[in-house]
Design an enzyme around this catalytic site. Structure first.
Site, PDB file in Angstrom:
ATOM      1  N   ARG A 106       5.542 -36.902 -22.876  1.00  0.00           N
ATOM      2  CA  ARG A 106       5.279 -35.572 -22.195  1.00  0.00           C
ATOM      3  C   ARG A 106       3.890 -35.175 -22.639  1.00  0.00           C
ATOM      4  NH1 ARG A 106       8.407 -30.148 -20.667  1.00  0.00           N
ATOM      5  NH2 ARG A 106       9.640 -31.583 -19.232  1.00  0.00           N
ATOM      6  N   GLN A 136      11.950 -35.030 -12.767  1.00  0.00           N
ATOM      7  CA  GLN A 136      12.485 -33.710 -12.081  1.00  0.00           C
ATOM      8  C   GLN A 136      12.574 -34.123 -10.509  1.00  0.00           C
ATOM      9  OE1 GLN A 136      13.248 -30.733 -13.810  1.00  0.00           O
ATOM     10  NE2 GLN A 136      14.345 -30.586 -11.757  1.00  0.00           N
ATOM     11  N   CYS A 265      13.001 -26.087 -11.126  1.00  0.00           N
ATOM     12  CA  CYS A 265      13.374 -27.242 -12.140  1.00  0.00           C
ATOM     13  C   CYS A 265      13.731 -26.432 -13.570  1.00  0.00           C
ATOM     14  CB  CYS A 265      12.082 -27.930 -12.544  1.00  0.00           C
ATOM     15  SG  CYS A 265      10.588 -27.061 -12.879  1.00  0.00           S
TER      16      CYS A 265
HETATM   17  N1   CP Z   1      12.441 -28.880 -15.956  1.00  0.00           N
HETATM   18  C1   CP Z   1      12.189 -29.145 -17.106  1.00  0.00           C
HETATM   19  O1   CP Z   1      11.300 -30.392 -17.299  1.00  0.00           O
HETATM   20  O2   CP Z   1      12.305 -28.737 -18.135  1.00  0.00           O
HETATM   21  P1   CP Z   1      12.082 -28.740 -19.688  1.00  0.00           P
HETATM   22  O3   CP Z   1      10.498 -28.312 -19.723  1.00  0.00           O
HETATM   23  O4   CP Z   1      13.033 -27.942 -20.458  1.00  0.00           O
HETATM   24  O5   CP Z   1      12.121 -30.230 -20.061  1.00  0.00           O
END
Ligand code: CP
Length: 309
Positions: A106, A136, A265
């Site tokens: 990420r 997602q 999300c």
């Molecule tokens: N929706 C999502 O990606 O949640 P996080 O940021 O908690 O991983």
């Protein structure tokens, strides 16, 4: 070996094989401890998780999912390694490939994701960048299809601010043949560079509708997200006031189709993009969506490692 970087780079056949495997994986789970193992497809696999931004769902769903399939997870904290600070992305990607079998990253910058993937010798999974969130969106498609059948020919209405999740919805729309309507202030509509990515002849898959009532009446799926993403500056009062017109609330959703679903999300800012009442409404499937992250992550990882069943 496959990378899972963006939905528009993967064929529909491959994406459907991931969705089918996610169904099988979900069905094969029996009640009991969440670590109970029914399938050892990832035995011996060491998955790395490297997150430059916070994460609850993505991190935990990859961790639990990998362990359920017999694999191991190694969390790599940004402040503990040299990536892009003392060592090039290229070199770090090559080094991590020596020790891991796959990695979820990420990052802030999309170009860093590609720089990393181009140098890595292991599958790289996009766990979100400022520009995309494919894990997602594939989960959202899975969740919609599980509850309402094929998403082809359906209409997804995105309310509020265009962001990385909407970008991935746009990537998916031309593959899965659904329409996206953006309903939000002009200044927060999707960027031209994202719309330009769509294949020629597929322009009909995207529309803008500035009237929330006209938009909601067309929706089979309503989606929104935080108005301020993790990398964004706070909104000024004028923008906030304008965005309140696009809040998802029961009064608005009641004007829509009976079978409409609401997704987010998460995490949510209740009282802003969605009311608490709507968040808890029976049309809201935010927790089903969150749970499905795990089933999808398992299938994505298996696809990347060519262990799909
Ligand atoms: N929706 C999502 O990606 O949640 P996080 O940021 O908690 O991983």
């Amino acid at each position: 070996m496959n990378n899972f970087l963006n939905i528009n780079e993967i064929t529909l056949t491959e994406l459907e094989s991931i969705l089918e495997d996610a169904h099988r994986l979900k069905k094969s789970l029996e009640p009991g401890f969440k670590g109970l193992r029914r399938d050892n497809r990832l035995e011996g696999c060491n998955l790395g998780l490297y997150f430059q931004k916070p994460s609850t769902r993505t991190r935990l769903s990859f961790e639990t999912g990998t362990m359920q399939l017999g694999g191991k997870v190694i969390n790599i904290r940004p402040d503990e390694i040299h990536l892009n600070e003392g060592e090039s992305i290229e070199d770090t990607a090559k080094i991590l490939s020596l020790f891991l079998d796959a990695i979820v990253i990420r990052l802030f910058k999309e170009e860093h994701l590609y720089e990393f993937a181009n140098s890595a010798n292991i599958p790289v999974i996009n766990g979100l960048t400022n520009d995309s969130h494919p894990c997602q969106v594939l989960t959202d498609i899975f969740t919609f299809q599980e509850l309402r059948g094929n998403i082809s020919e359906k209409t997804v209405v995105w309310f509020g601010v265009a962001n990385n999740v909407l970008n991935s919805f746009l990537h998916a729309s031309t593959h899965f043949n659904f329409k996206i309507i953006f309903c939000g202030p002009e200044k927060f509509k999707p960027q031209k560079k994202v719309l330009d990515l769509r294949p020629r002849g597929k322009e009909r898959f995207f529309e803008i509708e500035s009237d929330p009532i006209k938009a909601v009446k067309q929706a089979d799926l309503i989606v929104t997200d935080k108005w301020v993403s993790m990398h964004d500056k706070p909104l000024n009062e004028k923008d906030l006031e304008e965005l309140m017109r696009f809040q998802i609330n029961k009064t608005l959703v009641d004007k829509g189709k009976k079978e409409v679903l609401f997704m987010h999300c998460l995490p949510a800012s209740k009282g802003l993009e969605v009311t608490d009442e709507m968040f808890k409404d029976k049309r809201s499937v935010v927790f089903e969506e969150a749970e499905n992250r795990m089933h999808l992550q398992k299938a994505i990882l298996c696809w990347c490692l060519k262990k799909i069943s």
